[in-house]
Write a protein that holds these residues in place. Structure first.
Motif, PDB file in Angstrom:
ATOM      1  N   LYS A 163       0.851  -1.187   0.000  1.00 42.52           N
ATOM      2  CA  LYS A 163       0.000   0.000   0.000  1.00 42.52           C
ATOM      3  C   LYS A 163       0.889   1.241   0.000  1.00 42.52           C
ATOM      4  O   LYS A 163       1.958   1.244   0.616  1.00 42.52           O
ATOM      5  CB  LYS A 163      -0.918   0.018   1.221  1.00 42.52           C
ATOM      6  CG  LYS A 163      -2.062  -0.985   1.166  1.00 42.52           C
ATOM      7  CD  LYS A 163      -2.961  -0.847   2.375  1.00 42.52           C
ATOM      8  CE  LYS A 163      -4.181  -1.759   2.266  1.00 42.52           C
ATOM      9  NZ  LYS A 163      -5.118  -1.323   1.217  1.00 42.52           N
ATOM     10  N   SER A 164       0.431   2.279  -0.681  1.00 47.33           N
ATOM     11  CA  SER A 164       1.186   3.525  -0.723  1.00 47.33           C
ATOM     12  C   SER A 164       0.253   4.702  -0.488  1.00 47.33           C
ATOM     13  O   SER A 164      -0.930   4.657  -0.820  1.00 47.33           O
ATOM     14  CB  SER A 164       1.921   3.689  -2.060  1.00 47.33           C
ATOM     15  OG  SER A 164       1.001   3.770  -3.128  1.00 47.33           O
ATOM     16  N   THR A 165       0.820   5.755   0.090  1.00 44.69           N
ATOM     17  CA  THR A 165       0.097   6.994   0.363  1.00 44.69           C
ATOM     18  C   THR A 165       0.925   8.155  -0.150  1.00 44.69           C
ATOM     19  O   THR A 165       2.141   8.221   0.099  1.00 44.69           O
ATOM     20  CB  THR A 165      -0.139   7.181   1.873  1.00 44.69           C
ATOM     21  OG1 THR A 165      -0.859   6.053   2.374  1.00 44.69           O
ATOM     22  CG2 THR A 165      -0.945   8.449   2.146  1.00 44.69           C
ATOM     23  N   LEU A 166       0.276   9.063  -0.867  1.00 50.48           N
ATOM     24  CA  LEU A 166       0.944  10.256  -1.377  1.00 50.48           C
ATOM     25  C   LEU A 166       0.127  11.474  -0.968  1.00 50.48           C
ATOM     26  O   LEU A 166      -1.080  11.534  -1.223  1.00 50.48           O
ATOM     27  CB  LEU A 166       1.060  10.188  -2.896  1.00 50.48           C
ATOM     28  CG  LEU A 166       1.681  11.407  -3.591  1.00 50.48           C
ATOM     29  CD1 LEU A 166       3.131  11.588  -3.174  1.00 50.48           C
ATOM     30  CD2 LEU A 166       1.575  11.263  -5.110  1.00 50.48           C
ATOM     31  N   LYS A 167       0.781  12.449  -0.310  1.00 50.69           N
ATOM     32  CA  LYS A 167       0.101  13.662   0.141  1.00 50.69           C
ATOM     33  C   LYS A 167       0.848  14.888  -0.379  1.00 50.69           C
ATOM     34  O   LYS A 167       2.066  14.970  -0.254  1.00 50.69           O
ATOM     35  CB  LYS A 167       0.035  13.727   1.667  1.00 50.69           C
ATOM     36  CG  LYS A 167      -0.823  12.653   2.304  1.00 50.69           C
ATOM     37  CD  LYS A 167      -0.878  12.822   3.811  1.00 50.69           C
ATOM     38  CE  LYS A 167      -1.775  11.766   4.454  1.00 50.69           C
ATOM     39  NZ  LYS A 167      -1.846  11.957   5.923  1.00 50.69           N
ATOM     40  N   ASP A 168       0.101  15.818  -0.948  1.00 55.00           N
ATOM     41  CA  ASP A 168       0.635  17.115  -1.369  1.00 55.00           C
ATOM     42  C   ASP A 168      -0.072  18.204  -0.579  1.00 55.00           C
ATOM     43  O   ASP A 168      -1.302  18.206  -0.477  1.00 55.00           O
ATOM     44  CB  ASP A 168       0.389  17.353  -2.866  1.00 55.00           C
ATOM     45  CG  ASP A 168       1.513  16.810  -3.719  1.00 55.00           C
ATOM     46  OD1 ASP A 168       2.629  16.718  -3.206  1.00 55.00           O
ATOM     47  OD2 ASP A 168       1.259  16.471  -4.882  1.00 55.00           O
ATOM     48  N   TYR A 169       0.682  19.139  -0.021  1.00 53.57           N
ATOM     49  CA  TYR A 169       0.073  20.287   0.630  1.00 53.57           C
ATOM     50  C   TYR A 169       1.046  21.461   0.585  1.00 53.57           C
ATOM     51  O   TYR A 169       2.234  21.307   0.304  1.00 53.57           O
ATOM     52  CB  TYR A 169      -0.358  19.979   2.062  1.00 53.57           C
ATOM     53  CG  TYR A 169       0.716  19.457   2.975  1.00 53.57           C
ATOM     54  CD1 TYR A 169       1.446  20.306   3.800  1.00 53.57           C
ATOM     55  CD2 TYR A 169       0.995  18.085   3.037  1.00 53.57           C
ATOM     56  CE1 TYR A 169       2.425  19.819   4.642  1.00 53.57           C
ATOM     57  CE2 TYR A 169       1.964  17.594   3.879  1.00 53.57           C
ATOM     58  CZ  TYR A 169       2.674  18.467   4.689  1.00 53.57           C
ATOM     59  OH  TYR A 169       3.640  17.986   5.528  1.00 53.57           O
ATOM     60  N   VAL A 170       0.528  22.668   0.865  1.00 54.16           N
ATOM     61  CA  VAL A 170       1.331  23.884   0.777  1.00 54.16           C
ATOM     62  C   VAL A 170       1.143  24.722   2.035  1.00 54.16           C
ATOM     63  O   VAL A 170       0.155  24.609   2.759  1.00 54.16           O
ATOM     64  CB  VAL A 170       0.957  24.725  -0.466  1.00 54.16           C
ATOM     65  CG1 VAL A 170       1.262  23.977  -1.740  1.00 54.16           C
ATOM     66  CG2 VAL A 170      -0.507  25.137  -0.423  1.00 54.16           C
ATOM     67  N   ARG A 171       2.118  25.576   2.310  1.00 54.13           N
ATOM     68  CA  ARG A 171       2.039  26.544   3.407  1.00 54.13           C
ATOM     69  C   ARG A 171       2.398  27.919   2.865  1.00 54.13           C
ATOM     70  O   ARG A 171       3.439  28.093   2.230  1.00 54.13           O
ATOM     71  CB  ARG A 171       3.006  26.185   4.545  1.00 54.13           C
ATOM     72  CG  ARG A 171       3.023  27.231   5.672  1.00 54.13           C
ATOM     73  CD  ARG A 171       3.911  26.781   6.823  1.00 54.13           C
ATOM     74  NE  ARG A 171       5.314  26.637   6.432  1.00 54.13           N
ATOM     75  CZ  ARG A 171       6.170  27.657   6.340  1.00 54.13           C
ATOM     76  NH1 ARG A 171       5.762  28.900   6.554  1.00 54.13           N
ATOM     77  NH2 ARG A 171       7.423  27.450   5.991  1.00 54.13           N
ATOM     78  N   TYR A 172       1.544  28.921   3.130  1.00 48.60           N
ATOM     79  CA  TYR A 172       1.825  30.279   2.687  1.00 48.60           C
ATOM     80  C   TYR A 172       2.816  30.910   3.640  1.00 48.60           C
ATOM     81  O   TYR A 172       2.626  30.910   4.857  1.00 48.60           O
ATOM     82  CB  TYR A 172       0.530  31.099   2.626  1.00 48.60           C
ATOM     83  CG  TYR A 172       0.702  32.426   1.934  1.00 48.60           C
ATOM     84  CD1 TYR A 172       1.190  32.488   0.634  1.00 48.60           C
ATOM     85  CD2 TYR A 172       0.385  33.619   2.578  1.00 48.60           C
ATOM     86  CE1 TYR A 172       1.349  33.696  -0.012  1.00 48.60           C
ATOM     87  CE2 TYR A 172       0.550  34.838   1.939  1.00 48.60           C
ATOM     88  CZ  TYR A 172       1.030  34.867   0.644  1.00 48.60           C
ATOM     89  OH  TYR A 172       1.199  36.075   0.015  1.00 48.60           O
ATOM     90  N   ASN A 173       3.895  31.473   3.122  1.00 46.86           N
ATOM     91  CA  ASN A 173       4.984  31.950   3.956  1.00 46.86           C
ATOM     92  C   ASN A 173       4.583  33.085   4.901  1.00 46.86           C
ATOM     93  O   ASN A 173       5.096  33.194   6.007  1.00 46.86           O
ATOM     94  CB  ASN A 173       6.150  32.430   3.076  1.00 46.86           C
ATOM     95  CG  ASN A 173       6.931  31.268   2.505  1.00 46.86           C
ATOM     96  OD1 ASN A 173       7.610  30.570   3.240  1.00 46.86           O
ATOM     97  ND2 ASN A 173       6.812  31.040   1.217  1.00 46.86           N
TER      98      ASN A 173
END
Length: 204
Positions: A163-173
């Motif tokens: 099983k694999s998990t991929l997460k993308d997220y961003v943070r505003y500086n």
């Protein structure tokens, strides 16, 4: 045909793979590979390894909306843990070329983190995680030029489920707000054959 060898009860061996340029490398993707003989006909081989990498840099960025310019640390890293084992059978250990067969479990775990800076002040993250478990089989032959030293060739196959998990997220500086915007979960089936290798064993 009788041959002087170390396929005896209580014998250990450390195994290496011989690469295409005849250099000794880690065996079957692991750092340490050991074999232990319960008798001339039966043995167990097991290996474990860790692959890790890390990269730290400072990236200059500019927020075109606010005019803010600064530096942001970026860290990329990955870790992988590998384990495999084979229960080996030598049907005729006193032959000159000692044929062997084997089967056993195979498992791995990997996680990684990649960071990046966007020109508008966002910092992006990608996290991935994967584990696999399955079986591997092997058939080969071993030859002893010296009692404590052998050369062997083998062919192996393996099949795994994971099983694999991929997460993308961003943070505003500027605000520090974290926004998670992409998740992917998947099941993985893999079968790989046609794996041939030449190896060297040192017995002790």
């Amino acid at each position: 045909i009788q041959s002087n060898h170390s396929l005896e009860k209580g014998q250990w061996s450390l195994q290496f793979e011989v690469s295409n340029d005849f250099k000794l490398t880690s065996f079957d993707g692991v750092i340490v590979s050991l074999k232990y003989h319960f008798s001339p006909k039966f043995a167990v081989r097991f290996g474990a390894g860790v692959n890790a990498s890390s990269n730290d840099v400072n990236v200059e960025f500019k927020d075109y909306y606010s005019g803010y310019t600064g530096f942001e640390p970026i860290n990329d890293w990955s870790h992988e843990f590998i384990f495999n084992s084979n229960f080996l059978f030598y049907p005729k250990p006193n032959k000159l070329f000692k044929i062997f067969f084997g089967i056993g479990p195979r498992a791995s775990y990997m996680n990684s983190n990649d960071e990046r800076i966007y020109l508008d002040g966002y910092k992006g993250y990608r996290e991935s995680e994967m584990w696999t478990i399955g079986l591997n089989g092997v058939i080969g032959a071993e030859w002893f030029p010296l009692k404590f030293l052998s050369l062997f060739g083998e062919y192996s196959v393996y099949g795994t489920y994971g099983k694999s998990t991929l997460k993308d997220y961003v943070r505003y500086n500027l605000t520090g707000e974290i926004v998670e915007y992409y998740n992917q979960y998947s099941d993985n089936f893999q079968f790989r054959g046609n794996i041939a290798r030449l190896g060297l064993s040192v017995y002790f």
